[in-house]
Enzyme design. Structure first.
Site, PDB file in Angstrom:
ATOM      1  N   THR A   1      -5.778   3.441  -7.257  1.00 47.63           N
ATOM      2  CA  THR A   1      -6.961   3.364  -6.393  1.00 47.63           C
ATOM      3  C   THR A   1      -7.784   4.640  -6.479  1.00 47.63           C
ATOM      4  O   THR A   1      -7.258   5.742  -6.333  1.00 47.63           O
ATOM      5  CB  THR A   1      -6.539   3.077  -4.944  1.00 47.63           C
ATOM      6  OG1 THR A   1      -5.844   1.825  -4.924  1.00 47.63           O
ATOM      7  CG2 THR A   1      -7.737   2.998  -4.029  1.00 47.63           C
ATOM      8  N   HIS A  13     -13.523  -1.044  -0.959  1.00 50.98           N
ATOM      9  CA  HIS A  13     -12.462  -0.732   0.011  1.00 50.98           C
ATOM     10  C   HIS A  13     -12.714  -1.448   1.336  1.00 50.98           C
ATOM     11  O   HIS A  13     -12.464  -0.908   2.413  1.00 50.98           O
ATOM     12  CB  HIS A  13     -12.367   0.777   0.240  1.00 50.98           C
ATOM     13  CG  HIS A  13     -10.977   1.249   0.533  1.00 50.98           C
ATOM     14  ND1 HIS A  13     -10.176   1.851  -0.418  1.00 50.98           N
ATOM     15  CD2 HIS A  13     -10.232   1.210   1.656  1.00 50.98           C
ATOM     16  CE1 HIS A  13      -9.006   2.169   0.123  1.00 50.98           C
ATOM     17  NE2 HIS A  13      -9.022   1.783   1.388  1.00 50.98           N
ATOM     18  N   LYS A  63      -8.429   0.103  -9.001  1.00 52.85           N
ATOM     19  CA  LYS A  63      -8.991  -0.515  -7.802  1.00 52.85           C
ATOM     20  C   LYS A  63     -10.044   0.415  -7.189  1.00 52.85           C
ATOM     21  O   LYS A  63      -9.789   1.596  -6.999  1.00 52.85           O
ATOM     22  CB  LYS A  63      -7.885  -0.789  -6.785  1.00 52.85           C
ATOM     23  CG  LYS A  63      -8.348  -1.549  -5.547  1.00 52.85           C
ATOM     24  CD  LYS A  63      -7.167  -1.859  -4.651  1.00 52.85           C
ATOM     25  CE  LYS A  63      -7.564  -2.718  -3.467  1.00 52.85           C
ATOM     26  NZ  LYS A  63      -8.514  -2.051  -2.562  1.00 52.85           N
ATOM     27  N   SER A 112       0.819  -1.198   0.000  1.00 52.98           N
ATOM     28  CA  SER A 112       0.000   0.000   0.000  1.00 52.98           C
ATOM     29  C   SER A 112       0.859   1.257   0.000  1.00 52.98           C
ATOM     30  O   SER A 112       1.956   1.283   0.565  1.00 52.98           O
ATOM     31  CB  SER A 112      -0.901   0.016   1.237  1.00 52.98           C
ATOM     32  OG  SER A 112      -1.532   1.269   1.410  1.00 52.98           O
ATOM     33  N   TYR A 148      -2.185   5.705  -4.299  1.00 47.85           N
ATOM     34  CA  TYR A 148      -3.132   6.789  -4.120  1.00 47.85           C
ATOM     35  C   TYR A 148      -2.601   8.030  -4.832  1.00 47.85           C
ATOM     36  O   TYR A 148      -1.386   8.249  -4.898  1.00 47.85           O
ATOM     37  CB  TYR A 148      -3.297   7.136  -2.640  1.00 47.85           C
ATOM     38  CG  TYR A 148      -4.064   6.137  -1.816  1.00 47.85           C
ATOM     39  CD1 TYR A 148      -5.391   5.847  -2.086  1.00 47.85           C
ATOM     40  CD2 TYR A 148      -3.461   5.509  -0.728  1.00 47.85           C
ATOM     41  CE1 TYR A 148      -6.103   4.948  -1.313  1.00 47.85           C
ATOM     42  CE2 TYR A 148      -4.161   4.614   0.060  1.00 47.85           C
ATOM     43  CZ  TYR A 148      -5.483   4.333  -0.240  1.00 47.85           C
ATOM     44  OH  TYR A 148      -6.185   3.445   0.525  1.00 47.85           O
TER      45      TYR A 148
END
Length: 419
Positions: A186, A300, A276, A136, A160
């Protein structure tokens, strides 16, 4: 009349086999865990409440997560009889490479707060199992650290889009340089969801000590010992911390994320790119037309918009709309290997596990993650054998019926036209 006799001691010894005691406490408790829910029970017992609830919880009333898990439970399988499947092949090709199982480890943030081995344990377990590991943007191990833990396996990176775009661009370049082969762009986190358990627990990064946290820590000294005697948390993207998770996310994320950002990242990234957080058929089709390599149907883990669409319910419609030549993956709510089998049968090319992995991590570090994978592998293989299929490619929609609890209210003609 039943003829009775005195027991023969020699025969009794043959019937009574005493199991050799296992003096290794971690191995003993992990082997006693037969399901992911068993691992969750162990994790809850061994982890401070704030850290456990951060993992276990979801947004607001937690309806999205509850419904996602219920959707998997509301599955009816249709086995084929007299179709021997003594050996099953659980391997798949996904996004240009192999995976020994039809699932990988999903990206999770702040992972070393759950258990100090964090992403290193996840990446190492993924390497041993031959499945992908996803780091992540908010991970607590660096890109290079994950590469060291999984030097020859498949590493994926979840990105992100930050307010400071250069942070996202530099992370993209670093992941590419480290040999990560797939990027998870994402799109469902323009702002943080209302994670009420975290607010009620006062959960913050770094953890703040209060009378409540101290009292809760007393029966869990091993967690605090690990936390205080291991290296300081290292974040993949955050240079400063101090605040609740929601505050950190709101400060870092940019609600203006758009297709323009996707185009920039697409130009920077040399490997496969999947989106995503897709939650509608229309968006999946639009993204396919935009030239991405696949989508992850996900809400999520129920941690953003509560009452969001259920990915597992959305799956058949998306597969029908995008065709068979486009990668469709799914996460949210997976707690059993049968959930994974059902997803593949209804059109998923691959699945991702998040909480299931973290429950194992909290229950026993790297060995706990290994146990998570072992449990899911066994459930997948057993379900396939009972269905009478020898390979994942043999699974088809006819093997599964999605039983209905939540039925949409019929729209009026005006409402339908407005959509």
């Amino acid at each position: 009349m039943v003829q009775r006799q005195l027991p023969n001691p020699a025969e009794l010894l043959e019937l009574m086999k005493f199991k050799k005691p296992d003096l290794n406490g971690k191995r003993r408790r992990l082997q006693a865990a037969l399901t992911i829910d068993d691992l969750r029970t162990i994790a809850k017992r061994r982890t401070p409440k704030a850290a456990f609830d951060y993992t276990d919880g979801a947004a607001e009333g937690e309806l999205s997560l509850t419904r996602a898990r219920q959707a998997f439970q509301d599955v009816e399988f249709h086995p084929g009889i007299l179709r021997p499947a003594p050996d099953v092949d659980t391997s798949v090709e996904i996004l240009g490479g192999p995976s020994a199982l039809p699932f990988g480890i999903a990206p999770t943030g702040f992972t070393r707060l759950m258990q100090t081995e964090g992403e290193v344990a996840g990446a190492g377990a993924a390497a041993a199992a031959g499945i992908p590991f996803t780091l992540s943007t908010l991970g607590t191990t660096s890109i290079e650290g994950v590469k060291s833990a999984n030097p020859h396996g498949r590493n994926w990176f979840q990105l992100y889009v930050m307010r400071d775009r250069e942070i996202s661009y530099e992370l993209t370049r670093r992941a590419a340089a480290a040999g990560f082969d797939t990027l998870h762009f994402t799109v469902d986190t323009p702002v943080a969801g209302a994670r009420l358990r975290d607010k009620r627990n006062g959960f913050s990064i770094p953890p703040q000590l209060t009378l409540g946290t101290i009292v809760n820590a007393i029966p869990r000294p091993w967690w605090w010992y690990d936390f205080l005697t291991t290296p300081k948390l290292e974040f993949a993207s955050l240079s400063t911390t101090g605040g609740t998770v929601g505050e950190l996310l709101d400060a870092a994320m940019d609600p203006t994320i758009s297709y323009d950002d996707l185009a920039v990242i697409r130009d920077l990234w040399p490997g496969k790119i999947v989106i995503k957080g897709v939650q509608s058929v229309d968006d999946a089709v639009r993204l396919k037309d935009a030239g991405v390599d696949g989508v992850v149907l996900s809400n999520h883990g129920g941690r953003q918009l509560d009452r969001a669409p259920i990915p597992f319910h959305l799956l058949p419609s998306v597969r029908e709309a995008v065709g068979d030549d486009f990668t469709v993956m799914i996460d949210t709510g997976i707690m059993n290997g049968a959930d994974i089998v059902a997803s593949v049968a209804l059109g998923a090319d691959f699945t991702l596990i998040g909480r299931a992995y973290l429950y194992g991590l909290m229950a026993g570090g790297r060995a706990g993650v290994d146990r998570t994978i072992e449990i899911l592998r066994g459930e997948i293989e057993r379900t396939m054998r009972l269905l009478g299929v020898s390979a994942l490619a043999e699974l088809e929609p006819g093997h599964v019926t999605q039983l209905t609890r939540l039925v949409p209210v019929a729209r009026t003609a005006t409402e339908a036209a407005a959509r």
